[in-house]
Design an enzyme around this catalytic site. Sequence first.
Site, PDB file in Angstrom:
ATOM      1  N   TYR A 294       0.838  -1.211   0.000  1.00 28.84           N
ATOM      2  CA  TYR A 294       0.000   0.000   0.000  1.00 28.84           C
ATOM      3  C   TYR A 294       0.868   1.255   0.000  1.00 28.84           C
ATOM      4  O   TYR A 294       0.713   2.146  -0.847  1.00 28.84           O
ATOM      5  CB  TYR A 294      -0.900  -0.057   1.229  1.00 28.84           C
ATOM      6  CG  TYR A 294      -1.690   1.187   1.519  1.00 28.84           C
ATOM      7  CD1 TYR A 294      -2.803   1.531   0.756  1.00 28.84           C
ATOM      8  CD2 TYR A 294      -1.352   2.014   2.586  1.00 28.84           C
ATOM      9  CE1 TYR A 294      -3.544   2.663   1.048  1.00 28.84           C
ATOM     10  CE2 TYR A 294      -2.092   3.149   2.887  1.00 28.84           C
ATOM     11  CZ  TYR A 294      -3.189   3.465   2.116  1.00 28.84           C
ATOM     12  OH  TYR A 294      -3.919   4.589   2.396  1.00 28.84           O
TER      13      TYR A 294
ATOM     14  N   VAL B  82      -2.588  -5.851  19.075  1.00 34.74           N
ATOM     15  CA  VAL B  82      -1.573  -6.504  18.252  1.00 34.74           C
ATOM     16  C   VAL B  82      -0.202  -6.279  18.899  1.00 34.74           C
ATOM     17  O   VAL B  82       0.185  -5.134  19.165  1.00 34.74           O
ATOM     18  CB  VAL B  82      -1.617  -5.958  16.806  1.00 34.74           C
ATOM     19  CG1 VAL B  82      -0.484  -6.548  15.974  1.00 34.74           C
ATOM     20  CG2 VAL B  82      -2.968  -6.267  16.164  1.00 34.74           C
TER      21      VAL B  82
HETATM   22  C1  UGA Z   1      -3.980   2.633   8.373  1.00 31.78           C
HETATM   23  C2  UGA Z   1      -3.749   2.801   6.878  1.00 31.78           C
HETATM   24  O1  UGA Z   1      -2.809   1.927   6.402  1.00 31.78           O
HETATM   25  C3  UGA Z   1      -3.327   4.193   6.500  1.00 31.78           C
HETATM   26  O2  UGA Z   1      -3.419   4.377   5.132  1.00 31.78           O
HETATM   27  C4  UGA Z   1      -4.196   5.201   7.063  1.00 31.78           C
HETATM   28  O3  UGA Z   1      -3.632   6.458   6.827  1.00 31.78           O
HETATM   29  C5  UGA Z   1      -4.368   4.994   8.526  1.00 31.78           C
HETATM   30  O4  UGA Z   1      -4.808   3.673   8.815  1.00 31.78           O
HETATM   31  C6  UGA Z   1      -5.419   5.937   8.979  1.00 31.78           C
HETATM   32  O5  UGA Z   1      -6.402   5.538   9.589  1.00 31.78           O
HETATM   33  O6  UGA Z   1      -5.250   7.113   8.696  1.00 31.78           O
HETATM   34  P1  UGA Z   1      -2.720   2.014  10.620  1.00 31.78           P
HETATM   35  O7  UGA Z   1      -2.480   3.191  11.500  1.00 31.78           O
HETATM   36  O8  UGA Z   1      -1.710   0.948  10.776  1.00 31.78           O
HETATM   37  O9  UGA Z   1      -2.792   2.539   9.105  1.00 31.78           O
HETATM   38  O10 UGA Z   1      -4.175   1.409  10.863  1.00 31.78           O
HETATM   39  P2  UGA Z   1      -5.010   0.656  11.962  1.00 31.78           P
HETATM   40  O11 UGA Z   1      -5.554  -0.571  11.340  1.00 31.78           O
HETATM   41  O12 UGA Z   1      -6.000   1.605  12.506  1.00 31.78           O
HETATM   42  O13 UGA Z   1      -3.963   0.200  13.089  1.00 31.78           O
HETATM   43  C7  UGA Z   1      -3.384   1.041  14.041  1.00 31.78           C
HETATM   44  C8  UGA Z   1      -2.600   0.181  15.012  1.00 31.78           C
HETATM   45  O14 UGA Z   1      -3.517  -0.577  15.811  1.00 31.78           O
HETATM   46  C9  UGA Z   1      -1.666  -0.846  14.372  1.00 31.78           C
HETATM   47  O15 UGA Z   1      -0.466  -0.911  15.099  1.00 31.78           O
HETATM   48  C10 UGA Z   1      -2.428  -2.165  14.494  1.00 31.78           C
HETATM   49  O16 UGA Z   1      -1.596  -3.290  14.547  1.00 31.78           O
HETATM   50  C11 UGA Z   1      -3.167  -1.955  15.806  1.00 31.78           C
HETATM   51  N1  UGA Z   1      -4.435  -2.726  15.976  1.00 31.78           N
HETATM   52  C12 UGA Z   1      -5.386  -2.728  15.000  1.00 31.78           C
HETATM   53  C13 UGA Z   1      -4.677  -3.397  17.179  1.00 31.78           C
HETATM   54  O17 UGA Z   1      -3.833  -3.441  18.099  1.00 31.78           O
HETATM   55  N2  UGA Z   1      -5.872  -4.048  17.348  1.00 31.78           N
HETATM   56  C14 UGA Z   1      -6.841  -4.053  16.404  1.00 31.78           C
HETATM   57  O18 UGA Z   1      -7.916  -4.673  16.651  1.00 31.78           O
HETATM   58  C15 UGA Z   1      -6.593  -3.381  15.198  1.00 31.78           C
END
Ligand code: UGA
Length: 353
Positions: A156, A222
């Site tokens: 991505y 996570v």
């Molecule tokens: C995502 C997208 O990849 C980006 O494009 C986007 O800009 C961003 O979200 C956004 O919302 O703006 P990310 O921050 O990794 O990036 O997205 P999430 O899925 O919201 O995860 C945030 C963190 O929470 C990660 O470290 C993930 O591993 C963690 N997580 C997620 C948990 O600990 N538990 C969950 O149930 C879901």
Amino acid sequence: MSGNSGQPSRICVLGGGGFLGSHLVEELIEKTAFEVEAVDTTFEKLAVSSKRLRVTQASIEDPGVIDSAVMANDILISTTALCNPALYNSQPIDVINANYTHLVPLVELCSKQSRWLIHYSTCEVYGKMSAADSAAMNEANSPMILGPVNKERWTYACAKQLLERLIWAYGKHAGLAFTIIRPFNVIGPRMDFIPGIDGEGVPRVLACFMKALLKREPLQLVEGGGNRRAFIYVKDFTQAVLEIIGNPGRCQGEILNIGNPANDVTISELAEKMVKVFQTRYKPQHEYRLQSVTAEEFYGPGYDDSEVRIPDIEKISKLLKWQPVTTLDQMLPTVIEDYFTRYASDISGWGGQ
Ligand code: UGA
């Protein structure tokens, strides 16, 4: 607000039925004089109607859709994306096509027809940052380090980064008027789906935690939930985009971070805050647990992550005198209420609350 000529002009939001797109369309209708076209496959999230709003139900990869949008509008805002991390290693081909291939014709056509392209990129282009190296991410100076190709998480970020580089190249060498926006973890009402109700798979963290709260399940962290994210409220984010649209002279040719560094928390802190707000508001007879899971268990093989992600917003703040104002504690009750209102009746045990 009016266009370059001083007259109201026409603006098209590609992805105008999505989370960020629908909030933008609503604000454009309420706060500006633009004629607005929203292009998307569905419009359930769009809660506005107006004589100045035209909706086109279509996918941007359908033949002729981009051509028609570019020919009929002065400003093109591209918000379409496959942007849930769970897809990056499970559907990487779709992710690369949605975030790069299908948008190449838009860049080319905007350049040819002299349209202003405002493209929603992502903070993920900054790549992988470790907690030990937690400088705020800066548009002009930060390196962009992605993981190896076998870590498909980075499909991505790589696709988005290549599109940015294409836009930049058209801007510098072919006269394209562009602005690239990098949203940093925007949250708000009408964000992602709840798995098993209106979608399948794994949404972003906010909806994952809402599903757990509504279904009385443990909130899954996570790798222990130690990673950090700085969350910005969708209204603050959209206000910044409106400021950009109103200031073409200052914003064309620029790349701009939009985020809120003051709302930097660990994911486990986010989980604790959400549990507290939910329990105070809905008083469920349930003791919520936070449960650590491995990244491999949660996302499958090929996942990887950035440990921290803090936006440097000095550039946009100076350029537009814009500042985000909403704290996490202010935004969470509204967002949780929105999810509860939309989903609780579909989940057993919440009837009548
Ligand atoms: C995502 C997208 O990849 C980006 O494009 C986007 O800009 C961003 O979200 C956004 O919302 O703006 P990310 O921050 O990794 O990036 O997205 P999430 O899925 O919201 O995860 C945030 C963190 O929470 C990660 O470290 C993930 O591993 C963690 N997580 C997620 C948990 O600990 N538990 C969950 O149930 C879901």
